[in-house]
Write a protein that holds these residues in place. Structure first.
Motif, PDB file in Angstrom:
ATOM      1  N   PHE A  41       0.819  -1.208   0.000  1.00  0.00           N
ATOM      2  CA  PHE A  41       0.000   0.000   0.000  1.00  0.00           C
ATOM      3  C   PHE A  41       0.852   1.256   0.000  1.00  0.00           C
ATOM      4  CE2 PHE A  41      -3.634  -2.649   1.254  1.00  0.00           C
ATOM      5  CZ  PHE A  41      -4.651  -2.033   0.546  1.00  0.00           C
ATOM      6  N   CYS A  42       2.054   1.158   0.513  1.00  0.00           N
ATOM      7  CA  CYS A  42       2.928   2.327   0.565  1.00  0.00           C
ATOM      8  C   CYS A  42       3.438   2.730  -0.818  1.00  0.00           C
ATOM      9  CB  CYS A  42       4.110   2.057   1.499  1.00  0.00           C
ATOM     10  SG  CYS A  42       3.611   1.914   3.228  1.00  0.00           S
ATOM     11  N   TYR A  43       3.330   1.826  -1.795  1.00  0.00           N
ATOM     12  CA  TYR A  43       3.713   2.182  -3.160  1.00  0.00           C
ATOM     13  C   TYR A  43       2.804   3.285  -3.733  1.00  0.00           C
ATOM     14  CZ  TYR A  43       6.449  -2.176  -3.253  1.00  0.00           C
ATOM     15  OH  TYR A  43       7.349  -3.180  -3.000  1.00  0.00           O
ATOM     16  N   ILE A  44       1.546   3.282  -3.277  1.00  0.00           N
ATOM     17  CA  ILE A  44       0.554   4.187  -3.881  1.00  0.00           C
ATOM     18  C   ILE A  44       0.937   5.654  -3.717  1.00  0.00           C
ATOM     19  CG2 ILE A  44      -1.861   4.918  -3.840  1.00  0.00           C
ATOM     20  CD1 ILE A  44      -2.568   2.040  -3.024  1.00  0.00           C
ATOM     21  N   PRO A  45       1.172   6.165  -2.492  1.00  0.00           N
ATOM     22  CA  PRO A  45       1.540   7.588  -2.373  1.00  0.00           C
ATOM     23  C   PRO A  45       2.865   7.927  -3.045  1.00  0.00           C
ATOM     24  CG  PRO A  45       1.758   6.477  -0.257  1.00  0.00           C
ATOM     25  CD  PRO A  45       1.056   5.529  -1.157  1.00  0.00           C
ATOM     26  N   ILE A  46       3.781   6.954  -3.108  1.00  0.00           N
ATOM     27  CA  ILE A  46       5.062   7.204  -3.785  1.00  0.00           C
ATOM     28  C   ILE A  46       4.833   7.440  -5.276  1.00  0.00           C
ATOM     29  CG2 ILE A  46       7.285   6.179  -4.414  1.00  0.00           C
ATOM     30  CD1 ILE A  46       7.204   4.699  -1.712  1.00  0.00           C
ATOM     31  N   VAL A  47       4.000   6.604  -5.886  1.00  0.00           N
ATOM     32  CA  VAL A  47       3.680   6.758  -7.308  1.00  0.00           C
ATOM     33  C   VAL A  47       2.949   8.073  -7.555  1.00  0.00           C
ATOM     34  CG1 VAL A  47       2.302   5.833  -9.212  1.00  0.00           C
ATOM     35  CG2 VAL A  47       3.648   4.285  -7.781  1.00  0.00           C
ATOM     36  N   VAL A  48       1.997   8.389  -6.664  1.00  0.00           N
ATOM     37  CA  VAL A  48       1.239   9.639  -6.812  1.00  0.00           C
ATOM     38  C   VAL A  48       2.170  10.844  -6.694  1.00  0.00           C
ATOM     39  CG1 VAL A  48      -0.529  11.100  -5.757  1.00  0.00           C
ATOM     40  CG2 VAL A  48      -0.928   8.638  -6.020  1.00  0.00           C
ATOM     41  N   ALA A  49       3.056  10.848  -5.711  1.00  0.00           N
ATOM     42  CA  ALA A  49       3.984  11.968  -5.512  1.00  0.00           C
ATOM     43  C   ALA A  49       4.928  12.112  -6.697  1.00  0.00           C
ATOM     44  CB  ALA A  49       4.774  11.752  -4.228  1.00  0.00           C
ATOM     45  N   ALA A  50       5.441  10.984  -7.191  1.00  0.00           N
ATOM     46  CA  ALA A  50       6.336  11.042  -8.349  1.00  0.00           C
ATOM     47  C   ALA A  50       5.598  11.555  -9.584  1.00  0.00           C
ATOM     48  CB  ALA A  50       6.926   9.658  -8.619  1.00  0.00           C
ATOM     49  N   SER A  51       4.330  11.195  -9.709  1.00  0.00           N
ATOM     50  CA  SER A  51       3.529  11.659 -10.848  1.00  0.00           C
ATOM     51  C   SER A  51       3.280  13.158 -10.774  1.00  0.00           C
ATOM     52  CB  SER A  51       2.199  10.909 -10.896  1.00  0.00           C
ATOM     53  OG  SER A  51       2.400   9.519 -11.035  1.00  0.00           O
ATOM     54  N   LEU A  52       3.073  13.664  -9.549  1.00  0.00           N
ATOM     55  CA  LEU A  52       2.761  15.078  -9.372  1.00  0.00           C
ATOM     56  C   LEU A  52       4.002  15.965  -9.344  1.00  0.00           C
ATOM     57  CD1 LEU A  52      -0.030  14.864  -6.629  1.00  0.00           C
ATOM     58  CD2 LEU A  52      -0.341  15.369  -9.056  1.00  0.00           C
ATOM     59  N   PHE A  53       5.078  15.486  -8.701  1.00  0.00           N
ATOM     60  CA  PHE A  53       6.231  16.353  -8.444  1.00  0.00           C
ATOM     61  C   PHE A  53       7.551  15.813  -8.980  1.00  0.00           C
ATOM     62  CE2 PHE A  53       3.178  16.812  -4.879  1.00  0.00           C
ATOM     63  CZ  PHE A  53       2.748  18.102  -5.146  1.00  0.00           C
ATOM     64  N   GLY A  54       7.512  14.713  -9.747  1.00  0.00           N
ATOM     65  CA  GLY A  54       8.733  14.179 -10.331  1.00  0.00           C
ATOM     66  C   GLY A  54       9.561  13.368  -9.337  1.00  0.00           C
TER      67      GLY A  54
END
Length: 347
Positions: A41-54
């Motif tokens: 589940f911790c992968y989800i915010p990491i992917v979202v953050a990378a998508s939003l802020f690189g």
């Protein structure tokens, strides 16, 4: 930006809570599969953050999550003597952040490059239009000026009789009007006045335009048959719509042979009025048909090629569309679709 950061922080808190078993375990109990999905589940915010802020956003989020779950990982590692698995999990967090972030940044860089290319193409197109405009305007003004020059020379000749002087004075006035109209046409294209959309009676505009060209049509033995419905109201600019109607009517008259007719009619489709103008003229060749709305494209011996380009621009400014159908020696039909004025628009 603030909303994105707050949403991301809540997502991190939610996934960390899942990791600690504060959300799923009270519902499903201490099942084996729950422990298997905790860290995923911790992968989800990491992917979202990378998508939003690189990459930077992904790495920072991975760091926050890693620090947040360290106590949980330490306790699990002590009890299972398998700390290497937990370290590998953290490495995956960072790898995922770098991978997704780099892909997103590459996409954004490519998007910016595409924007630059598009801007360059638009700039090149505008320069091309300016060149065509200058060349066409020079051609359109050159002939009247030559005519004016010749007429003035004759007028200045003391041997010219009064009858000839009147004739050449009329020519000078006519050519000056021609130059003035040409310049106005170019200015309308290059620097059009803003369209003022207000409630207007399209039926009245059609009647006025038809009346204005009736004498010219009669002199060419062309009958204008107007069956456009009454009391059709749209949200439009009366002066601009008049310009459209006049342009299409004059084109139709010029394209029509003697003893032919021009038909004007309309029908309502849903919330639009479909205005049609059909002539029985010589038609437009398929090779020309696809270019008739292009600026400076004309098949006439004289003309700027701006009339239909301006017409299309005006109709689109009224949230409408214009199409054309034509066949050689059969005729041409222009169809214009414009939204009707609906009383609820003012509610």
């Amino acid at each position: 930006m603030k909303t994105k950061i707050i949403s991301l922080a809540l997502l991190i808190a939610f996934t960390v809570a899942i990791h600690y078993g504060l959300i799923l375990e009270p519902i499903f109990g201490d099942a084996h599969w729950i422990h298997a999905v905790h860290s995923r589940f911790c992968y989800i915010p990491i992917v979202v953050a990378a998508s939003l802020f690189g990459i930077k956003g992904g790495v920072i989020t991975a760091t926050i999550i890693s620090i947040s779950v360290l106590p949980y990982m330490y306790n699990i590692a002590i009890s299972t003597h398998n700390i290497s698995n937990e370290i590998v999990e953290i490495i995956f967090y960072y790898a995922l952040a770098v991978l997704v972030g780099s892909i997103i940044e590459r996409v954004l860089i490519q998007r910016e490059k595409n924007k630059d290319v598009q801007l360059q193409l638009e700039r090149t197109y505008r320069l091309s239009l300016m060149g065509q405009m200058a060349a066409t305007m020079a051609h359109e003004i050159k002939n009247p000026l030559a005519s004016i020059k010749g007429s003035v020379e004759i007028l200045c000749n003391p041997e010219t009789n009064n009858s000839d002087k009147k004739e050449f004075e009329a020519i000078v006035k006519k050519e000056i009007i021609r130059v003035d109209n040409t310049i106005k046409e170019y200015l309308n294209f290059a620097r059009p006045k803003p369209i003022q959309l207000i409630k207007m009676n399209l039926s009245n505009s059609v009647q006025v335009a038809v009346k204005q060209v009736t004498e010219q049509a009669k002199s060419s033995k062309i009958e204008i048959m107007n069956t456009f419905p009454l009391e059709i109201t749209i949200k439009g600019d009366d002066a601009k719509i008049h310009q459209v109607l006049l342009n299409l009517l004059l084109n139709a008259i010029q394209a029509s042979p003697i003893n032919s007719s021009i038909n004007i009619f309309g029908e309502i489709e849903e919330n639009n009025i479909i205005f049609s103008l059909k002539d029985n003229g010589y038609g437009i060749l398929p090779s020309d048909l696809k270019h008739i709305f292009d600026p400076f494209y004309t098949t006439k011996e004289s003309g700027s090629g701006l009339g239909l380009a301006v017409v299309k621009s005006i109709i689109e400014g009224h949230n409408g569309t214009i199409t054309v159908e034509s066949a050689k020696d059969v005729g041409t039909t222009f169809k214009i679709s414009i939204p009707l004025f609906l009383e609820r628009q003012n509610d």
